[in-house]
Motif scaffolding. Sequence first.
Motif, short mmCIF file in Angstrom:
data_model
loop_
_atom_site.label_atom_id
_atom_site.label_comp_id
_atom_site.label_asym_id
_atom_site.label_seq_id
_atom_site.Cartn_x
_atom_site.Cartn_y
_atom_site.Cartn_z
N PRO A 188 0.83 -1.21 0.00
CA PRO A 188 0.00 0.00 0.00
C PRO A 188 0.86 1.25 0.00
O PRO A 188 2.07 1.20 0.26
N LEU A 189 0.23 2.37 -0.30
CA LEU A 189 0.89 3.67 -0.17
C LEU A 189 0.98 3.97 1.33
O LEU A 189 -0.03 4.03 2.03
N VAL A 190 2.21 4.13 1.81
CA VAL A 190 2.44 4.30 3.25
C VAL A 190 2.52 5.78 3.59
O VAL A 190 3.19 6.56 2.91
N ALA A 248 6.32 7.44 -1.10
CA ALA A 248 5.67 7.37 0.21
C ALA A 248 5.26 8.79 0.59
O ALA A 248 5.66 9.76 -0.05
N TYR A 249 4.47 8.89 1.66
CA TYR A 249 3.97 10.19 2.10
C TYR A 249 4.34 10.44 3.55
O TYR A 249 4.35 9.51 4.37
N SER A 268 10.94 8.55 -3.51
CA SER A 268 10.42 9.92 -3.46
C SER A 268 9.44 10.02 -2.30
O SER A 268 8.49 9.23 -2.22
N VAL A 269 9.70 10.94 -1.40
CA VAL A 269 8.83 11.13 -0.24
C VAL A 269 8.08 12.45 -0.41
O VAL A 269 8.70 13.51 -0.52
N TRP A 270 6.77 12.35 -0.44
CA TRP A 270 5.92 13.53 -0.53
C TRP A 270 5.64 14.05 0.87
O TRP A 270 5.33 13.27 1.77
N HIS A 271 5.77 15.35 1.05
CA HIS A 271 5.56 15.99 2.34
C HIS A 271 4.34 16.91 2.23
O HIS A 271 4.33 17.84 1.40
N LEU A 272 3.34 16.65 3.03
CA LEU A 272 2.14 17.49 3.08
C LEU A 272 2.04 18.06 4.49
O LEU A 272 1.84 17.31 5.45
#
Length: 204
Positions: free
Chosen positions: A80-82, A119-120, A191-195
């Motif tokens: 899954p998208l973690v 990942a996020y 690639s780590v997305w930061h929100l």
Amino acid sequence: MTAFNEVRASSPATVTSGSEAEITALLEARLNHMVEEDPFWRQLVLCVARGKESVSYDGSHLEKRPDLSIFLSGAHRGFPLVVEAKIIDGANSKTEALYCDNGLRRFVDGEYAWGNREAYMIAYVRDGSSIDGKLTPFLSLAMGQTPPKYLVEGLPSAAGPGGVDLAWSQHGRSFLYDSSSTSPSEPGPISVWHLWLTKECNHE
């Protein structure tokens, strides 16, 4: 962003002063509710789970529990998208350093998302911090170390529309996949997305 805005509107006290787990539980419930009511979201997402057990890259840890696991309709169920969440609140020692040490590092070390290329990370921001003002300078210093701390290969690059604090950074990974061949294979960068979400209203 839509889900968090609705959580903030319905539970402002929790967003302002609740624990990370309390906010994330509300976010999980809202995201799963969207699966039921939003046809477009339902095409993308099967379900969202909080604290779903997973294993580390080499199986040495069997009960890793990322904050959210988003099971996508077109993806392998085992990967899954973690999403890892952290509170940013400098007055209470919840800083970008903690965000990276107890969050970002888990993706670099293969504890989470070791089979994924993305990942996020979500920050619940309580002190007015921003990615550009806090995270980017911190990772820039880390990148200058030898070897680069958090294996930073690319500093956060803004990706969100106006009013959304969203960026992605790229990181090497410090492990090798076990394989039946004579030489273990490399996982490649992630690639780590930061929100970063604030307790004030964000505009989409």
